[in-house]
Design a protein around this motif. Structure first.
Motif, mmCIF file in Angstrom:
data_model
loop_
_atom_site.group_PDB
_atom_site.id
_atom_site.type_symbol
_atom_site.label_atom_id
_atom_site.label_comp_id
_atom_site.label_asym_id
_atom_site.label_seq_id
_atom_site.Cartn_x
_atom_site.Cartn_y
_atom_site.Cartn_z
ATOM 1 N N ALA A 111 0.836 -1.198 0.000
ATOM 2 C CA ALA A 111 0.000 0.000 0.000
ATOM 3 C C ALA A 111 0.864 1.238 0.000
ATOM 4 N N LYS A 112 1.967 1.214 0.646
ATOM 5 C CA LYS A 112 2.859 2.374 0.688
ATOM 6 C C LYS A 112 3.579 2.537 -0.635
ATOM 7 N N GLY A 113 3.764 1.449 -1.369
ATOM 8 C CA GLY A 113 4.512 1.500 -2.614
ATOM 9 C C GLY A 113 3.736 2.145 -3.743
ATOM 10 N N GLY A 114 2.425 2.410 -3.681
ATOM 11 C CA GLY A 114 1.657 3.108 -4.699
ATOM 12 C C GLY A 114 0.701 2.244 -5.465
ATOM 13 N N LYS A 115 0.777 0.961 -5.361
ATOM 14 C CA LYS A 115 -0.151 0.109 -6.106
ATOM 15 C C LYS A 115 -1.563 0.203 -5.567
ATOM 16 N N GLY A 116 -1.747 0.320 -4.295
ATOM 17 C CA GLY A 116 -3.077 0.391 -3.694
ATOM 18 C C GLY A 116 -3.702 1.770 -3.806
ATOM 19 N N PRO B 215 -7.963 4.775 -5.959
ATOM 20 C CA PRO B 215 -8.549 5.960 -5.296
ATOM 21 C C PRO B 215 -8.064 7.274 -5.915
ATOM 22 N N GLY B 216 -6.845 7.347 -6.374
ATOM 23 C CA GLY B 216 -6.326 8.559 -7.019
ATOM 24 C C GLY B 216 -7.027 8.817 -8.346
ATOM 25 N N LEU B 217 -7.235 7.722 -9.112
ATOM 26 C CA LEU B 217 -7.945 7.842 -10.389
ATOM 27 C C LEU B 217 -9.377 8.305 -10.173
ATOM 28 N N LEU B 218 -10.039 7.723 -9.187
ATOM 29 C CA LEU B 218 -11.421 8.131 -8.884
ATOM 30 C C LEU B 218 -11.482 9.589 -8.455
ATOM 31 N N LYS B 219 -10.459 10.046 -7.698
ATOM 32 C CA LYS B 219 -10.417 11.446 -7.276
ATOM 33 C C LYS B 219 -10.351 12.372 -8.496
ATOM 34 N N TRP B 220 -9.516 12.053 -9.492
ATOM 35 C CA TRP B 220 -9.370 12.903 -10.677
ATOM 36 C C TRP B 220 -10.611 12.838 -11.579
ATOM 37 N N VAL B 221 -11.254 11.679 -11.668
ATOM 38 C CA VAL B 221 -12.510 11.568 -12.432
ATOM 39 C C VAL B 221 -13.582 12.430 -11.784
ATOM 40 N N ALA B 222 -13.658 12.395 -10.443
ATOM 41 C CA ALA B 222 -14.638 13.219 -9.729
ATOM 42 C C ALA B 222 -14.347 14.702 -9.933
ATOM 43 N N ILE B 223 -13.088 15.085 -9.897
ATOM 44 C CA ILE B 223 -12.726 16.494 -10.133
ATOM 45 C C ILE B 223 -13.103 16.898 -11.558
ATOM 46 N N GLY B 224 -12.850 16.034 -12.549
ATOM 47 C CA GLY B 224 -13.202 16.329 -13.949
ATOM 48 C C GLY B 224 -14.709 16.481 -14.137
ATOM 49 N N LEU B 225 -15.477 15.546 -13.557
ATOM 50 C CA LEU B 225 -16.946 15.641 -13.653
ATOM 51 C C LEU B 225 -17.462 16.904 -12.971
ATOM 52 N N GLY B 226 -16.902 17.233 -11.830
ATOM 53 C CA GLY B 226 -17.307 18.453 -11.121
ATOM 54 C C GLY B 226 -17.017 19.690 -11.959
ATOM 55 N N ALA B 227 -15.848 19.694 -12.621
ATOM 56 C CA ALA B 227 -15.486 20.841 -13.473
ATOM 57 C C ALA B 227 -16.451 20.954 -14.653
ATOM 58 N N ILE B 228 -16.789 19.825 -15.273
ATOM 59 C CA ILE B 228 -17.730 19.859 -16.412
ATOM 60 C C ILE B 228 -19.091 20.364 -15.960
ATOM 61 N N ILE B 229 -19.594 19.878 -14.843
ATOM 62 C CA ILE B 229 -20.900 20.325 -14.331
ATOM 63 C C ILE B 229 -20.856 21.814 -14.022
ATOM 64 N N LEU B 230 -19.760 22.277 -13.407
ATOM 65 C CA LEU B 230 -19.619 23.700 -13.085
ATOM 66 C C LEU B 230 -19.600 24.549 -14.360
#
Length: 182
Positions: A21-26, A30-45
Motif C-alpha cells: 500500500a505504501k509503494g503506490g499500487k493500492g 482511489p487517485g484515479l477516482l479522485k481525478w474523475v470526480a474532479i473532472g466531472l465536477g469541473a464539467i458540471i460547473l
C-alpha cells in the motif's frame, strides 16, 4: 541478497503486509477516482455557468425567433365560389382599326351564397350583354395586361351597381383575355 529482496518488496512475511500500500499500487484506484470526480465536477460547473450566462444574456427571449409578417400575408383571403357559366365573349374594340377581343370572365361570390348564385344565373343574359358592351367601349391600349386589375375592379363595381340588385359579387377574374390587333 536479503537486502536486495527487501528492496523489491518480495517478502512473504506478515510484518510488512502494509508495504504494498505504501509503494503506490493500492493508491492508484482511489487517485484515479479522485481525478474523475474532479473532472466531472469541473464539467458540471462549466455547463452550469454557461447556461446561467446564456439565460442572463438572452433575457426572456424564447428559443424560436419570430418571423416578421406583413399585413399581406397575415390577412387570410376569403374563399369564394365562382360562377363560370358566362362562357366566352368575343367583340371588337372601339378604334378605327379595331382589335378583336376574346374574353372569358368568371365571377366570385361568398362561399355557399345561394342567393347570389341564383341571381347571377337569372341575369346571365344581362351580364353577357354588359361584358360585350364593356369591351366594345375599350381600346386595345386599355386592355393591356398591366391594366387588368383596373379592368376587374371596374367590371365588379359596374355589375354590383347596375345589374345585381339583392346581392354582390366579390371578385372578377379573366380565364382568358386575348386582344388581337388587325
Amino acid at each position: 541478497m536479503a537486502d536486495e529482496d527487501d528492496g523489491l518488496g518480495l517478502d512473504d512475511g506478515g510484518s510488512d503486509a502494509a508495504a504494498p500500500a505504501k509503494g503506490g499500487k493500492g493508491l492508484f484506484i482511489p487517485g484515479l477516482l479522485k481525478w474523475v470526480a474532479i473532472g466531472l465536477g469541473a464539467i458540471i460547473l462549466i455547463v452550469t455557468v454557461v447556461v446561467i450566462t446564456m439565460k442572463i444574456i438572452g433575457g426572456n427571449q424564447s428559443q424560436v425567433s419570430a418571423v416578421p409578417m406583413t399585413e399581406e400575408y397575415t390577412a387570410t383571403k376569403e374563399i369564394l365560389d365562382w360562377y363560370t357559366s358566362l362562357g366566352e365573349t368575343q367583340t371588337t374594340t372601339m378604334e378605327a382599326n379595331p382589335a378583336t377581343v376574346t374574353v372569358e370572365v368568371v365571377l366570385g361570390y361568398k362561399k355557399e351564397d345561394k342567393a347570389t348564385s341564383t341571381e347571377i344565373t337569372q341575369r346571365t343574359v344581362e351580364l353577357k350583354d354588359f361584358l360585350r358592351r364593356y369591351f366594345t367601349q375599350k381600346t386595345a391600349e386599355e386592355l393591356r395586361p398591366q391594366n387588368e386589375e383596373n379592368l376587374k375592379i371596374e367590371i365588379r363595381n359596374a355589375i354590383n351597381d347596375s345589374i345585381l340588385s339583392s346581392s354582390k359579387i366579390k371578385d372578377v377574374r379573366f380565364l382568358k383575355l386575348r386582344v388581337i390587333q388587325q
